[in-house]
Design a protein around this motif. Structure first.
Motif, PDB file in Angstrom:
ATOM      1  N   ASN A   1       3.643  11.534  -5.167  1.00  0.00           N
ATOM      2  CA  ASN A   1       2.504  10.781  -4.652  1.00  0.00           C
ATOM      3  C   ASN A   1       1.395  10.673  -5.701  1.00  0.00           C
ATOM      4  O   ASN A   1       1.589  11.005  -6.871  1.00  0.00           O
TER       5      ASN A   1
ATOM      6  N   ARG B   1      -0.713  -1.784  -5.743  1.00  0.00           N
ATOM      7  CA  ARG B   1      -1.066  -3.192  -5.550  1.00  0.00           C
ATOM      8  C   ARG B   1      -1.744  -3.751  -6.803  1.00  0.00           C
ATOM      9  O   ARG B   1      -1.554  -3.248  -7.908  1.00  0.00           O
TER      10      ARG B   1
ATOM     11  N   GLY C   1       9.154   0.028  -7.951  1.00  0.00           N
ATOM     12  CA  GLY C   1       9.489   0.618  -6.662  1.00  0.00           C
ATOM     13  C   GLY C   1       8.418   1.514  -6.083  1.00  0.00           C
ATOM     14  O   GLY C   1       8.626   2.141  -5.036  1.00  0.00           O
ATOM     15  N   ASN C   2       7.246   1.600  -6.727  1.00  0.00           N
ATOM     16  CA  ASN C   2       6.113   2.339  -6.167  1.00  0.00           C
ATOM     17  C   ASN C   2       5.180   1.362  -5.447  1.00  0.00           C
ATOM     18  O   ASN C   2       5.011   0.220  -5.894  1.00  0.00           O
ATOM     19  N   PRO C   3       4.538   1.787  -4.356  1.00  0.00           N
ATOM     20  CA  PRO C   3       3.749   0.860  -3.528  1.00  0.00           C
ATOM     21  C   PRO C   3       2.324   0.620  -4.023  1.00  0.00           C
ATOM     22  O   PRO C   3       1.381   0.632  -3.237  1.00  0.00           O
TER      23      PRO C   3
ATOM     24  N   ASN D   1       6.230   7.413  -4.340  1.00  0.00           N
ATOM     25  CA  ASN D   1       5.187   6.965  -3.403  1.00  0.00           C
ATOM     26  C   ASN D   1       3.824   6.945  -4.099  1.00  0.00           C
ATOM     27  O   ASN D   1       2.819   7.371  -3.546  1.00  0.00           O
TER      28      ASN D   1
ATOM     29  N   LYS E   1       9.855  11.198  -4.253  1.00  0.00           N
ATOM     30  CA  LYS E   1       8.763  11.114  -3.283  1.00  0.00           C
ATOM     31  C   LYS E   1       7.432  11.598  -3.852  1.00  0.00           C
ATOM     32  O   LYS E   1       6.582  12.120  -3.122  1.00  0.00           O
TER      33      LYS E   1
ATOM     34  N   ARG F   1       0.633   5.209  -5.383  1.00  0.00           N
ATOM     35  CA  ARG F   1      -0.179   4.040  -5.051  1.00  0.00           C
ATOM     36  C   ARG F   1      -1.227   3.800  -6.147  1.00  0.00           C
ATOM     37  O   ARG F   1      -1.137   4.380  -7.230  1.00  0.00           O
ATOM     38  N   ASP F   2      -2.195   2.960  -5.866  1.00  0.00           N
ATOM     39  CA  ASP F   2      -3.151   2.546  -6.898  1.00  0.00           C
ATOM     40  C   ASP F   2      -3.856   3.723  -7.558  1.00  0.00           C
ATOM     41  O   ASP F   2      -4.039   3.738  -8.779  1.00  0.00           O
TER      42      ASP F   2
ATOM     43  N   SER G   1       4.532  -8.682  -9.626  1.00  0.00           N
ATOM     44  CA  SER G   1       3.120  -8.643 -10.000  1.00  0.00           C
ATOM     45  C   SER G   1       2.722  -9.893 -10.787  1.00  0.00           C
ATOM     46  O   SER G   1       3.478 -10.393 -11.625  1.00  0.00           O
TER      47      SER G   1
ATOM     48  N   SER H   1      10.490   4.296  -7.876  1.00  0.00           N
ATOM     49  CA  SER H   1      10.766   4.501  -6.449  1.00  0.00           C
ATOM     50  C   SER H   1      10.239   5.838  -5.931  1.00  0.00           C
ATOM     51  O   SER H   1      10.966   6.602  -5.289  1.00  0.00           O
TER      52      SER H   1
END
Length: 255
Positions: free
Chosen positions: A138, A194, A190-192, A164, A136, A166-167, A220, A162
């Protein structure tokens, strides 16, 4: 087990999967580890080890000769993480090469806080593999890791699958990769993140001639380009910026 650990000079691998320790037994076990000089690999997955128990174990490994430590699916929090930081410190006698902290649960926090041991990674001279997948983590964690790993000259395999991230966190990791650290494998699937994060990773591997595996997922639009440069790196693209023995070139071109 404690009796054997204190006296054995031949045991190199110990796996205790799904083994539940009570308070006194974990302290006796940790002290036995401190006296053992033969163990090479310690694996304790899914033992529901809480923060205090992990602190006891990690605090008693500083003088060991352990090379591989696997503690997935436990409950590492502040005290355990601080003990881990001491273990990874450059002054520690223990020279860990591989560390698996994947799937860490937490009792009081929402995630694993890697800030308690990240700073020691900058001066650590033994760790080559670090697994922090499914923890988890970040953007802040990714930024701290990218900053602290900058001076590191040994880590070759980093697993951040996996989480969390992000960009923003991916951009920090991409900046780290652009500096061509010794890292050969990084797993980010698995990370969100973009397109902005994926594009930054693509730009990074174009100038990084060391990274051989960059796993960012198949969806991607940059996947093919990233894999192309990773393939070139595996074939020896880094030699183009060096002056190797001429006899090597036919082998490189063949690859």
């Amino acid at each position: 087990l404690v009796f054997a650990l204190k006296r054995t000079r031949s045991l190199q691998f110990l796996e205790l999967s799904y083994c539940i320790f009570d308070g006194p037994s974990i302290e006796h076990f940790a002290l036995a580890l401190a006296n053992n000089q033969s163990l090479h690999t310690l694996s304790m997955p899914a033992g529901e080890l809480n923060d205090f128990q992990l602190m006891c174990i990690l605090s008693n490994l500083k003088s060991s000769k352990l090379k591989v430590l696997k503690l997935p699916r436990n409950y590492l929090e502040q005290r355990g993480a601080e003990a881990l930081g001491s273990l990874l410190d450059a002054s520690s006698t223990c020279q860990l090469a591989s560390l698996d902290l994947s799937h860490q649960h937490t009792e009081r926090a929402s995630k694993l806080d890697c800030s308690f041991f990240s700073q020691q990674l900058s001066t650590n001279q033994s760790l080559t593999s670090l697994n922090l997948s499914f923890c988890k983590l970040n953007n802040d964690d990714a930024t701290v890791l990218a900053t602290c790993l900058g001076p590191n000259q040994t880590l070759q395999d980093l697993d951040l699958r996996s989480n969390n991230i992000r960009d923003e966190g991916i951009l920090a990791l991409a900046d780290y990769l652009r500096s061509s650290p010794p890292l050969k494998k990084i797993f980010l699937f698995g990370n969100p993140f973009r397109e902005a994060g994926a594009a930054a990773l693509c730009r990074a591997i174009k100038v990084n001639t060391i990274l051989q595996i960059l796993n960012m997922g198949y969806s991607s639009c940059f996947y093919d380009v990233v894999q192309f440069y990773a393939c070139l790196n595996r074939a020896g693209r880094g030699l183009l910026s060096q002056d190797p023995n001429p006899a090597i070139w036919p082998l490189v071109f063949e690859r």
